[in-house]
Design an enzyme around this catalytic site. Structure first.
Site, PDB file in Angstrom:
ATOM      1  N   SER A 109      31.233  41.720  47.717  1.00  0.00           N
ATOM      2  CA  SER A 109      32.697  41.757  47.582  1.00  0.00           C
ATOM      3  C   SER A 109      33.374  40.937  48.682  1.00  0.00           C
ATOM      4  O   SER A 109      32.874  40.850  49.805  1.00  0.00           O
ATOM      5  CB  SER A 109      33.155  43.219  47.673  1.00  0.00           C
ATOM      6  OG  SER A 109      34.557  43.289  47.878  1.00  0.00           O
ATOM      7  N   TYR A 132      38.515  37.608  45.668  1.00  0.00           N
ATOM      8  CA  TYR A 132      39.914  37.991  45.462  1.00  0.00           C
ATOM      9  C   TYR A 132      40.729  36.832  46.016  1.00  0.00           C
ATOM     10  O   TYR A 132      40.406  36.319  47.096  1.00  0.00           O
ATOM     11  CB  TYR A 132      40.265  39.255  46.260  1.00  0.00           C
ATOM     12  CG  TYR A 132      39.781  40.561  45.663  1.00  0.00           C
ATOM     13  CD1 TYR A 132      40.090  40.928  44.357  1.00  0.00           C
ATOM     14  CD2 TYR A 132      39.057  41.467  46.445  1.00  0.00           C
ATOM     15  CE1 TYR A 132      39.674  42.146  43.836  1.00  0.00           C
ATOM     16  CE2 TYR A 132      38.637  42.684  45.926  1.00  0.00           C
ATOM     17  CZ  TYR A 132      38.955  43.018  44.623  1.00  0.00           C
ATOM     18  OH  TYR A 132      38.542  44.224  44.111  1.00  0.00           O
ATOM     19  N   THR A 158      37.624  38.408  40.468  1.00  0.00           N
ATOM     20  CA  THR A 158      38.126  39.687  39.938  1.00  0.00           C
ATOM     21  C   THR A 158      39.624  39.573  39.683  1.00  0.00           C
ATOM     22  O   THR A 158      40.383  39.182  40.574  1.00  0.00           O
ATOM     23  CB  THR A 158      37.816  40.834  40.914  1.00  0.00           C
ATOM     24  OG1 THR A 158      36.402  40.944  41.025  1.00  0.00           O
ATOM     25  CG2 THR A 158      38.392  42.157  40.433  1.00  0.00           C
ATOM     26  N   LYS A 255      35.866  38.533  36.202  1.00  0.00           N
ATOM     27  CA  LYS A 255      35.603  39.980  36.134  1.00  0.00           C
ATOM     28  C   LYS A 255      36.908  40.728  35.909  1.00  0.00           C
ATOM     29  O   LYS A 255      37.847  40.602  36.704  1.00  0.00           O
ATOM     30  CB  LYS A 255      34.948  40.447  37.446  1.00  0.00           C
ATOM     31  CG  LYS A 255      34.676  41.933  37.531  1.00  0.00           C
ATOM     32  CD  LYS A 255      33.836  42.244  38.753  1.00  0.00           C
ATOM     33  CE  LYS A 255      33.466  43.717  38.847  1.00  0.00           C
ATOM     34  NZ  LYS A 255      34.564  44.562  39.330  1.00  0.00           N
ATOM     35  N   HIS A 279      37.219  48.036  36.331  1.00  0.00           N
ATOM     36  CA  HIS A 279      37.040  48.359  37.752  1.00  0.00           C
ATOM     37  C   HIS A 279      36.571  49.811  37.913  1.00  0.00           C
ATOM     38  O   HIS A 279      36.968  50.523  38.821  1.00  0.00           O
ATOM     39  CB  HIS A 279      38.362  48.144  38.503  1.00  0.00           C
ATOM     40  CG  HIS A 279      38.222  47.615  39.899  1.00  0.00           C
ATOM     41  ND1 HIS A 279      38.476  46.313  40.241  1.00  0.00           N
ATOM     42  CD2 HIS A 279      37.871  48.216  41.052  1.00  0.00           C
ATOM     43  CE1 HIS A 279      38.297  46.142  41.541  1.00  0.00           C
ATOM     44  NE2 HIS A 279      37.919  47.297  42.054  1.00  0.00           N
TER      45      HIS A 279
HETATM   46  C1  FNR Z   1      34.407  48.956  43.126  1.00  0.00           C
HETATM   47  N1  FNR Z   1      34.617  47.822  42.328  1.00  0.00           N
HETATM   48  C2  FNR Z   1      34.941  46.617  42.913  1.00  0.00           C
HETATM   49  N2  FNR Z   1      35.080  45.492  42.146  1.00  0.00           N
HETATM   50  C3  FNR Z   1      35.373  44.297  42.701  1.00  0.00           C
HETATM   51  O1  FNR Z   1      35.476  43.306  41.986  1.00  0.00           O
HETATM   52  N3  FNR Z   1      35.539  44.205  44.069  1.00  0.00           N
HETATM   53  C4  FNR Z   1      35.434  45.268  44.905  1.00  0.00           C
HETATM   54  O2  FNR Z   1      35.568  45.140  46.109  1.00  0.00           O
HETATM   55  C5  FNR Z   1      35.147  46.537  44.318  1.00  0.00           C
HETATM   56  N4  FNR Z   1      35.030  47.662  45.096  1.00  0.00           N
HETATM   57  C6  FNR Z   1      34.637  48.863  44.534  1.00  0.00           C
HETATM   58  C7  FNR Z   1      34.428  49.975  45.346  1.00  0.00           C
HETATM   59  C8  FNR Z   1      33.969  51.172  44.790  1.00  0.00           C
HETATM   60  C9  FNR Z   1      33.746  52.363  45.682  1.00  0.00           C
HETATM   61  C10 FNR Z   1      33.725  51.258  43.390  1.00  0.00           C
HETATM   62  C11 FNR Z   1      33.205  52.532  42.752  1.00  0.00           C
HETATM   63  C12 FNR Z   1      33.944  50.169  42.583  1.00  0.00           C
HETATM   64  C13 FNR Z   1      34.368  47.893  40.862  1.00  0.00           C
HETATM   65  C14 FNR Z   1      32.915  47.603  40.536  1.00  0.00           C
HETATM   66  O3  FNR Z   1      32.582  46.263  40.751  1.00  0.00           O
HETATM   67  C15 FNR Z   1      32.597  47.931  39.061  1.00  0.00           C
HETATM   68  O4  FNR Z   1      33.493  47.249  38.236  1.00  0.00           O
HETATM   69  C16 FNR Z   1      32.661  49.426  38.768  1.00  0.00           C
HETATM   70  O5  FNR Z   1      32.090  50.168  39.810  1.00  0.00           O
HETATM   71  C17 FNR Z   1      31.926  49.734  37.471  1.00  0.00           C
HETATM   72  O6  FNR Z   1      31.997  51.085  37.160  1.00  0.00           O
HETATM   73  P1  FNR Z   1      30.851  52.145  37.509  1.00  0.00           P
HETATM   74  O7  FNR Z   1      29.512  51.473  37.277  1.00  0.00           O
HETATM   75  O8  FNR Z   1      31.026  52.507  38.946  1.00  0.00           O
HETATM   76  O9  FNR Z   1      31.134  53.263  36.576  1.00  0.00           O
END
Ligand code: FNR
Length: 382
Positions: A109, A132, A158, A255, A279
């Protein structure tokens, strides 16, 4: 109880709950507002059933696939998640090394606590960087050049986080990023001395990719939630994604795509993949589940662009259902974050290994030798 007793997502989740201070557990576990979308992400898979075929020759079972230019041992990989070192002192490095062991993608990330360069040095496994776009557009150019130098394989942009979702659990638990000893959180930190000790003795919390831009004093003061609101650029448009593709010149994914129109636009601008994602239910409450929108999107752009699905993936069978509906592969967040909190790199390796074994076993039980055999005839809506 250790990770050797964890056999499923729920086992790892329970162990992580014991090991993490409550605000951090809920930060991972929670979603936006009433958490309808969060629940729907997994429930959507329960409304479709698998339909196996019998007496197929399965001597050459192969679940490997190619995603964003790299061959993966399975059609499942680690999605980007920010600030991972809060959950375990090994942080992003642990997840990257575990993903490399299992020969699958690791995604770093923008808001990580380990830098692009450190991940580049740590593994030769498939790795992508999640972008981002900041108001300071020179940061995007800087990230792309750093990713080239660190031999990243792919970038993903994203597009669902122009503002942080309304995560009410974080408000109730008094979560502050980075964690601080407040009256509300003190008891929870005191009840988790191992976590508190690791956090306090480890390297200082920092947004490692931004350390050249943010003074240390700013990183301590800025809560990551308000950082997003203040620094992320709401003026990002398709032209910007096109410009990134041109500067990067390697596999590129968007994404957070959820509509047919956007999926077609991604094909038009030359993206290599779309990631259907809300997300993990943390942003737009009431948003459809990626698995719900998959069939229409696969009908519109399948074969023209790779389709990755994330959100609610807890089992190997969820991956099989997504592939049967037209996905190229799946990714996951919480399914590796809880194992990380429960047991560091060993926890993530165990979880990835269990999921890989589930995919293999259930492919055999489905009568499918290769991922291509998973098609719409192998699923039925209930
Ligand atoms: C995320 N996700 C996420 N996505 C992204 O593009 N950049 C980020 O920094 C983050 N940070 C993040 C932190 C935490 C704690 C979570 C749970 C999720 C979203 C992640 O990439 C993904 O889309 C989701 O986690 C998918 O859902 P599940 O597998 O957790 O149900």
């Amino acid at each position: 109880m250790g990770i050797q007793y964890c056999h499923s997502f729920n086992d790892f989740r329970q162990l992580a709950k014991k090991r993490l201070p409550a605000p951090l557990f809920h930060y991972i576990d929670g979603g936006a507002e009433d958490e309808w979308t969060l629940k729907r992400n997994t429930e959507a898979f329960e409304q479709v059933a698998l339909v196996p075929n019998a007496l197929a020759d399965l001597t050459g079972l192969d679940i490997s696939t190619t995603v964003l230019g790299r061959k993966l041992s399975m059609p499942l990989f680690c999605a980007p998640t920010g600030m991972t070192r809060l959950f375990h002192p090994e942080g992003e490095l642990a997840v990257a090394r575990a993903a490399s062991q299992l020969e699958t993608y690791y995604s770093l990330s923008t808001l990580s606590t380990v830098s692009i360069e450190a991940i580049g040095q740590a593994t030769t496994g498939p790795k992508m960087f999640q972008l981002y776009i900041h108001k300071d557009r020179s940061l995007t150019t800087e990230f792309i050049e750093r990713c080239k130098a660190a031999h990243f394989d792919a970038l993903c942009l994203t597009v669902d986080t122009l503002v942080t979702g309304n995560r009410e659990r974080d408000k109730r638990t008094g979560l502050i990023m980075p964690p601080q000893l407040t009256a509300q959180s003190l008891l929870s930190f005191a009840l988790h001395p191992l976590w508190a000790w690791n956090y306090l003795k480890g390297e200082k919390f920092e947004l490692a990719n931004l350390s050249t831009r943010l003074a240390r004093s700013e990183q301590d003061l800025v809560s990551v939630m308000s950082y997003v609101t203040e620094q992320f650029d709401r003026g990002v448009v398709w032209r910007d994604a096109e410009a990134i593709i041109a500067q990067w010149g390697k596999p590129f994914a968007i994404k957070g795509i959820m509509s047919v129109a956007d999926a077609k636009r991604a094909v038009e601008i030359g993206a290599s993949a779309i990631m259907l994602s809300n997300h993990g239910g943390r942003q737009l409450e009431g948003c459809a589940a990626p698995f719900d929108v998959l069939p229409k999107i696969a009908d519109a752009v399948g074969g023209q662009i790779e389709i990755i699905v994330d959100g609610g993936i807890r089992r190997g069978t969820h991956v099989l259902k997504a592939l049967a509906m037209g996905a190229t592969a799946c990714s996951m967040g919480r399914s590796y974050l809880f194992p990380l909190a429960a047991g560091g790199q060993a926890g993530v390796e165990r979880a990835l290994g269990l999921l890989k074994a589930e995919i293999e076993r259930n492919m055999i039980l489905m009568g499918c030798q290769s991922l291509k055999d998973l098609d719409r005839d192998k699923v039925m809506r209930l």
